[in-house]
Design an enzyme around this catalytic site. Structure first.
Site, PDB file in Angstrom:
ATOM      1  N   LYS A   1       0.905   4.647   6.750  1.00 66.55           N
ATOM      2  CA  LYS A   1       0.296   5.428   5.673  1.00 66.55           C
ATOM      3  C   LYS A   1       0.908   6.831   5.702  1.00 66.55           C
ATOM      4  CE  LYS A   1      -2.793   2.109   4.925  1.00 66.55           C
ATOM      5  NZ  LYS A   1      -2.668   1.207   3.760  1.00 66.55           N
TER       6      LYS A   1
ATOM      7  N   SER B   1       0.802  -1.226   0.000  1.00 64.78           N
ATOM      8  CA  SER B   1       0.000   0.000   0.000  1.00 64.78           C
ATOM      9  C   SER B   1       0.835   1.275   0.000  1.00 64.78           C
ATOM     10  CB  SER B   1      -0.930   0.013   1.222  1.00 64.78           C
ATOM     11  OG  SER B   1      -0.189   0.112   2.423  1.00 64.78           O
TER      12      SER B   1
END
Length: 260
Positions: free
Chosen positions: A157, A84
């Site tokens: 993230k 990701s």
């Protein structure tokens, strides 16, 4: 002409004569004593080192204490489990997270990659090791920070917006407070929205809005808008900024003290 030394009433040489001879004699005697003292010191047996079976556990204990202090107050290592955050962070990378930064007043800012604890149901239940011995060993090593956290319920993230800011994505354009966000870190082939328009969303105070760099392969804040925080992550869940890739050697990278 001969000079007779004055005598004391008892017939012995006077104190001045005795002192004249005694000075040189005293010095010689002091030198002999000093040489003897050095000889005795040199002849003393040296202290024997402790046996290895004592030294080794002591060294191991000291190493564990140091590792625990580093993990608690300085840096902690986490493993990247998914793609990701590609290509910034790759699957299997081990990243060093700066845990000292939050203790010195640091707060997440847009653009910084951060590691945070799962705010609730972002990750599936983690499998457990059925072997009690290896499970105990891995738990101990994880506790002192020599291996990544055992429960692995942490995510990484990039911060897009912070508390009080409004974030929106439409078409291929991501905006924060109405201003377009330039994202040079995006995975090749991805645009900012990756086919998922949303917003405008106002991030609650004390929260951050996070998204992955591989926007088309990241279940981030955009996918959890119906969960706690409306998809935003509590700042209290943030462990710290990602400062470096520490493994593997061919992907070493430094992002700065605060991940910038």
């Amino acid at each position: 002409m001969a000079v007779n030394l004055p005598e004391t009433p008892s017939g012995a040489p006077s104190d001045s004569a005795s002192n004249a001879h005694g000075v040189s004699g005293g010095r010689a005697e002091a030198r002999r004593r000093a040489r003897g003292s050095r000889g005795r010191k040199a002849g003393r047996p040296s202290r024997h080192p402790r046996p290895w079976w004592i030294e080794l556990p002591v060294m191991a204990a000291v190493g564990l204490v140091v590792a625990l202090l580093i993990k608690t107050c300085l840096f902690q290592v986490f493993t990247i489990p998914s793609g990701s955050m590609e290509n910034t962070l790759r699957i299997g990378d081990r990243v060093g997270v700066n845990k000292l930064a939050p203790l010195t007043g640091w707060e997440p800012e847009p653009g910084q990659p951060v590691v945070f604890k799962d705010p609730g149901s972002w990750l599936p239940p983690q499998p457990t090791d059925p072997n009690p011995f290896t499970n105990a060993v891995s738990s101990a090593l994880s506790f002192v920070g020599l291996v990544p956290p055992k429960d692995d319920n942490y995510l990484v993230k990039r911060v897009i917006a912070t508390g009080g800011q409004t974030v929106q994505c439409e078409g291929t354009t991501l905006t924060v407070d109405g201003r377009k966000v330039d994202e040079p870190y995006l995975h090749p082939g991805d645009d900012s929205c990756a086919g998922l328009d949303f917003g405008p969303v106002k991030v609650p105070s004390g929260y951050v809005w996070v998204e992955g760099d591989h926007r088309s392969d990241s279940a981030d804040s955009r996918y959890h808008q119906h969960g706690p925080g409306g998809g935003a992550v509590p700042v209290d869940n943030v462990v710290g900024p990602v400062s470096a890739v520490v493994w593997p050697l061919n992907h070493l990278d430094w992002f700065g003290w605060t991940g910038r």
